[in-house]
Every structure is written in structure tokens, then in C-alpha cells.
Design a protein around this motif. Structure first.
Motif, mmCIF file in Angstrom:
data_model
loop_
_atom_site.group_PDB
_atom_site.id
_atom_site.type_symbol
_atom_site.label_atom_id
_atom_site.label_comp_id
_atom_site.label_asym_id
_atom_site.label_seq_id
_atom_site.Cartn_x
_atom_site.Cartn_y
_atom_site.Cartn_z
ATOM 1 N N ALA A 1 11.450 -1.028 10.187
ATOM 2 C CA ALA A 1 12.062 -0.017 9.519
ATOM 3 C C ALA A 1 9.893 0.340 9.399
ATOM 4 O O ALA A 1 10.029 -0.920 8.636
ATOM 5 N N LEU A 2 10.192 1.532 8.974
ATOM 6 C CA LEU A 2 8.484 1.554 8.232
ATOM 7 C C LEU A 2 8.290 3.181 7.289
ATOM 8 O O LEU A 2 9.404 4.626 7.969
ATOM 9 N N TYR A 3 8.356 3.222 6.472
ATOM 10 C CA TYR A 3 8.158 4.091 5.321
ATOM 11 C C TYR A 3 7.104 4.191 4.677
ATOM 12 O O TYR A 3 6.242 3.805 5.319
ATOM 13 N N ALA A 4 6.770 5.675 4.366
ATOM 14 C CA ALA A 4 5.081 6.614 4.220
ATOM 15 C C ALA A 4 4.993 7.399 2.902
ATOM 16 O O ALA A 4 6.072 7.710 2.800
ATOM 17 N N SER A 5 4.437 7.100 2.587
ATOM 18 C CA SER A 5 3.674 8.085 1.486
ATOM 19 C C SER A 5 3.232 9.851 2.355
ATOM 20 O O SER A 5 3.180 9.759 3.587
ATOM 21 N N PRO A 6 3.906 10.842 1.406
ATOM 22 C CA PRO A 6 3.766 11.784 2.401
ATOM 23 C C PRO A 6 2.291 12.157 2.463
ATOM 24 O O PRO A 6 1.431 12.810 3.192
ATOM 25 N N LEU A 7 1.365 11.823 1.693
ATOM 26 C CA LEU A 7 0.201 12.025 1.970
ATOM 27 C C LEU A 7 -1.269 11.911 2.684
ATOM 28 O O LEU A 7 -0.580 10.650 3.777
ATOM 29 N N ALA B 1 -0.102 4.391 8.345
ATOM 30 C CA ALA B 1 1.374 4.439 8.991
ATOM 31 C C ALA B 1 0.872 4.142 10.837
ATOM 32 O O ALA B 1 2.188 3.309 10.929
ATOM 33 N N ALA B 2 0.242 5.071 10.690
ATOM 34 C CA ALA B 2 -0.052 5.481 12.993
ATOM 35 C C ALA B 2 -0.196 4.076 13.325
ATOM 36 O O ALA B 2 0.952 3.416 14.295
ATOM 37 N N PRO B 3 -0.780 3.293 13.092
ATOM 38 C CA PRO B 3 -1.043 1.934 13.516
ATOM 39 C C PRO B 3 0.362 0.875 13.493
ATOM 40 O O PRO B 3 0.566 -0.053 14.183
ATOM 41 N N TRP B 4 1.438 0.748 12.264
ATOM 42 C CA TRP B 4 2.438 0.202 12.504
ATOM 43 C C TRP B 4 3.757 0.587 13.064
ATOM 44 O O TRP B 4 3.893 -0.136 14.095
ATOM 45 N N ALA B 5 3.137 2.404 12.842
ATOM 46 C CA ALA B 5 4.292 2.816 14.020
ATOM 47 C C ALA B 5 4.172 2.168 15.718
ATOM 48 O O ALA B 5 5.281 2.011 16.104
ATOM 49 N N GLU B 6 3.293 2.058 15.978
ATOM 50 C CA GLU B 6 2.448 2.038 17.326
ATOM 51 C C GLU B 6 2.188 0.512 17.841
ATOM 52 O O GLU B 6 3.059 0.278 18.559
ATOM 53 N N ALA B 7 1.956 -0.054 17.416
ATOM 54 C CA ALA B 7 2.249 -2.516 17.481
ATOM 55 C C ALA B 7 3.848 -2.462 17.023
ATOM 56 O O ALA B 7 3.818 -3.170 18.128
ATOM 57 N N PHE B 8 4.891 -2.399 16.261
ATOM 58 C CA PHE B 8 6.426 -1.950 16.381
ATOM 59 C C PHE B 8 7.461 -0.808 16.915
ATOM 60 O O PHE B 8 8.378 -1.494 16.706
ATOM 61 N N GLY B 9 7.035 -0.082 18.024
ATOM 62 C CA GLY B 9 7.198 0.390 17.902
ATOM 63 C C GLY B 9 8.187 1.667 17.067
ATOM 64 O O GLY B 9 9.733 1.855 17.068
ATOM 65 N N LEU B 10 8.046 1.868 16.152
ATOM 66 C CA LEU B 10 9.503 2.616 15.098
ATOM 67 C C LEU B 10 8.967 4.103 14.343
ATOM 68 O O LEU B 10 7.732 4.453 14.907
ATOM 69 N N ASP B 11 9.750 4.468 14.145
ATOM 70 C CA ASP B 11 8.771 6.246 13.218
ATOM 71 C C ASP B 11 8.569 5.938 12.029
ATOM 72 O O ASP B 11 9.136 5.242 11.945
ATOM 73 N N ILE B 12 7.980 6.817 11.712
ATOM 74 C CA ILE B 12 7.128 7.195 10.967
ATOM 75 C C ILE B 12 8.413 7.788 9.760
ATOM 76 O O ILE B 12 8.537 8.568 9.924
ATOM 77 N N ARG B 13 9.165 6.366 8.786
ATOM 78 C CA ARG B 13 10.063 8.101 7.570
ATOM 79 C C ARG B 13 9.190 7.734 6.126
ATOM 80 O O ARG B 13 8.758 6.927 5.738
ATOM 81 N N THR B 14 9.429 9.748 6.117
ATOM 82 C CA THR B 14 8.241 9.943 5.026
ATOM 83 C C THR B 14 9.323 9.968 3.748
ATOM 84 O O THR B 14 10.549 10.752 3.502
ATOM 85 N N ASP B 15 9.135 8.731 2.540
ATOM 86 C CA ASP B 15 9.481 9.308 1.073
ATOM 87 C C ASP B 15 8.820 9.742 0.161
ATOM 88 O O ASP B 15 7.885 8.731 0.035
ATOM 89 N N GLU B 16 8.878 10.695 -0.528
ATOM 90 C CA GLU B 16 8.657 10.878 -1.690
ATOM 91 C C GLU B 16 8.369 10.386 -2.556
ATOM 92 O O GLU B 16 6.946 10.659 -3.556
ATOM 93 N N ARG B 17 9.396 9.034 -2.603
ATOM 94 C CA ARG B 17 9.449 8.437 -3.755
ATOM 95 C C ARG B 17 7.545 7.843 -4.020
ATOM 96 O O ARG B 17 7.228 6.970 -4.524
ATOM 97 N N ARG C 1 10.395 4.176 -9.433
ATOM 98 C CA ARG C 1 10.499 5.322 -8.307
ATOM 99 C C ARG C 1 10.127 4.712 -7.077
ATOM 100 O O ARG C 1 10.263 4.645 -5.853
ATOM 101 N N MET C 2 9.125 3.964 -6.846
ATOM 102 C CA MET C 2 9.515 3.090 -6.126
ATOM 103 C C MET C 2 9.568 1.412 -5.769
ATOM 104 O O MET C 2 10.333 1.524 -4.402
#
Length: 210
Positions: A52-58, A65-81, A126-127
């Protein structure tokens, strides 16, 4: 079974020609070097079962996060926290003149909170809540969460039982670094720290962190 490990990853170098404290301001994406750093960070978990892959919205976190998504075939889940804390000095150059300006003194009255932005205790809370939920949201494997220097450092200090107020110059959280946490006896415990892009960090400029 929930995730075995949660990895907090800091974003890469930001394109910041004005050398301002960018905070949550829009338009601050990665520099060319920052993109290289973000790609190098992925090598730190090569062969790991990242599920699983999460990222700040900034922008800078999403791009990191994009290289992680590509390397592991995951969608980026945005978490405001996972976002950068608020800061009343956003858009300013932080130097001796800024601090010496009497118009700013009311913002500096209590560095233990801090008085210039989001309270340290709120950042840590929050983290940790985001980490707990991310760990429980997967059946197994490891979770990567791309965030920012101060939020990651607040998790480190909170779990280490250290005061949250600190000297920003002493943070151990370089650009594109990985700080890892395992679940031990019903709580998170830091299990490792690495800098896969250390050779690129020596070329970087890191002036805009809160």
C-alpha cells in the motif's frame, strides 16, 4: 494480518529558486534533482513486499510517491493527515532579519507549541492515526507513506518518548530518507532509518521545510 512495517518517506528536493519557506503553498514541485532523489529512495525497499502507498496531498509528495507507484504497481492513496504543518511564515525567507523583525516577535513567543504554526502534539497525533489506519487497512506486507520532514520527525520523537519541541537544525530526516516502524507489543517502534539518495543529498538545497 495487518502490515508488518510502515515506512515514512520524505519527499525529494523542491524547486525553490526564491529560497522561501514553502509550507503548504501551491506550485512547489520537485526539482530535476528531486525527481532523481525520489527514484533513488525506492531502492531502499527493493525486494520488500510493499502492498500500500499513501502520500500527502502536496505536489512534492505526490511526485515523490510516483516512483513507488510505478515500482510496486500501486495506486497512490492521498491522506490529508500526512500534509506539511501550517506555518505563519509561509512565503518568507527565514533568516536573521525575519527573526529580528519586531513585527514577527509575537509568532516566536512560544517555540514549545510552536506559536507560529500547528501544535507539535497535533502533528504527532494525526500522523500516528494515519499510520495506525494504514497498517490495519492491508492484509499483510509493508506500507509506504510519503510525507514531510517535521511530521516524520514528530512521529520519531513521540514514539521515542522525547519532548516534541526541538532544534530544527538537529532533525535526522534528510530529503528522500526512509524512517521505518514495526508493530511491537501493541505499539509502533522505530526499526530503521536509511538515506538511499545520500549521494544526491550532498548536491541538494533544503531550505523550505517548516
Amino acid at each position: 494480518m495487518p502490515a508488518d512495517l510502515v515506512h515514512l518517506v520524505r519527499h525529494g528536493e523542491v524547486h525553490n529558486p526564491g529560497h522561501v519557506l514553502y509550507g503548504r503553498l501551491e506550485g512547489f514541485g520537485l526539482s530535476d534533482l528531486g525527481h532523481r532523489m525520489a527514484a533513488a529512495a525506492v531502492t531502499g525497499l527493493a525486494g520488500h513486499p510493499v502492498t500500500a502507498l499513501y502520500a500527502s496531498p502536496l505536489q512534492r509528495a505526490q511526485e515523490s510517491a510516483a516512483p513507488w507507484a510505478e515500482a510496486f504497481g500501486l495506486d497512490i492513496r492521498t491522506d490529508e493527515r500526512l500534509i506539511e504543518p501550517t506555518n505563519r511564515f509561509e512565503g518568507k525567507r527565514m533568516n536573521g532579519r525575519t527573526i529580528a523583525d519586531p513585527r514577527n516577535w509575537h509568532l516566536l513567543r512560544n517555540p514549545r507549541v510552536p506559536s507560529w504554526g500547528e501544535p507539535f502534539v497535533d502533528i504527532a497525533a494525526r500522523m500516528l492515526a494515519a499510520m495506525h489506519e494504514a497498517r490495519e487497512a492491508v492484509d499483510a506486507g509493508e506500507v509506504v507513506m510519503v510525507s514531510h520532514q517535521l511530521p516524520i520527525w514528530m512521529v520519531h520523537r513521540a514514539l521515542a518518548g522525547e519532548p516534541l519541541h526541538h532544534d530544527p537544525r538537529r532533525r535526522r530526516c534528510s530529503l528522500s530518507s526512509l524512517t521505518s516502524f514495526a508493530w511491537v507489543d501493541g505499539r509502533f517502534a522505530e526499526s530503521g532509518y536509511q538515506e538511499p539518495s545520500a549521494d544526491l543529498v550532498t548536491e541538494s538545497t533544503d531550505l523550505g521545510a517548516v
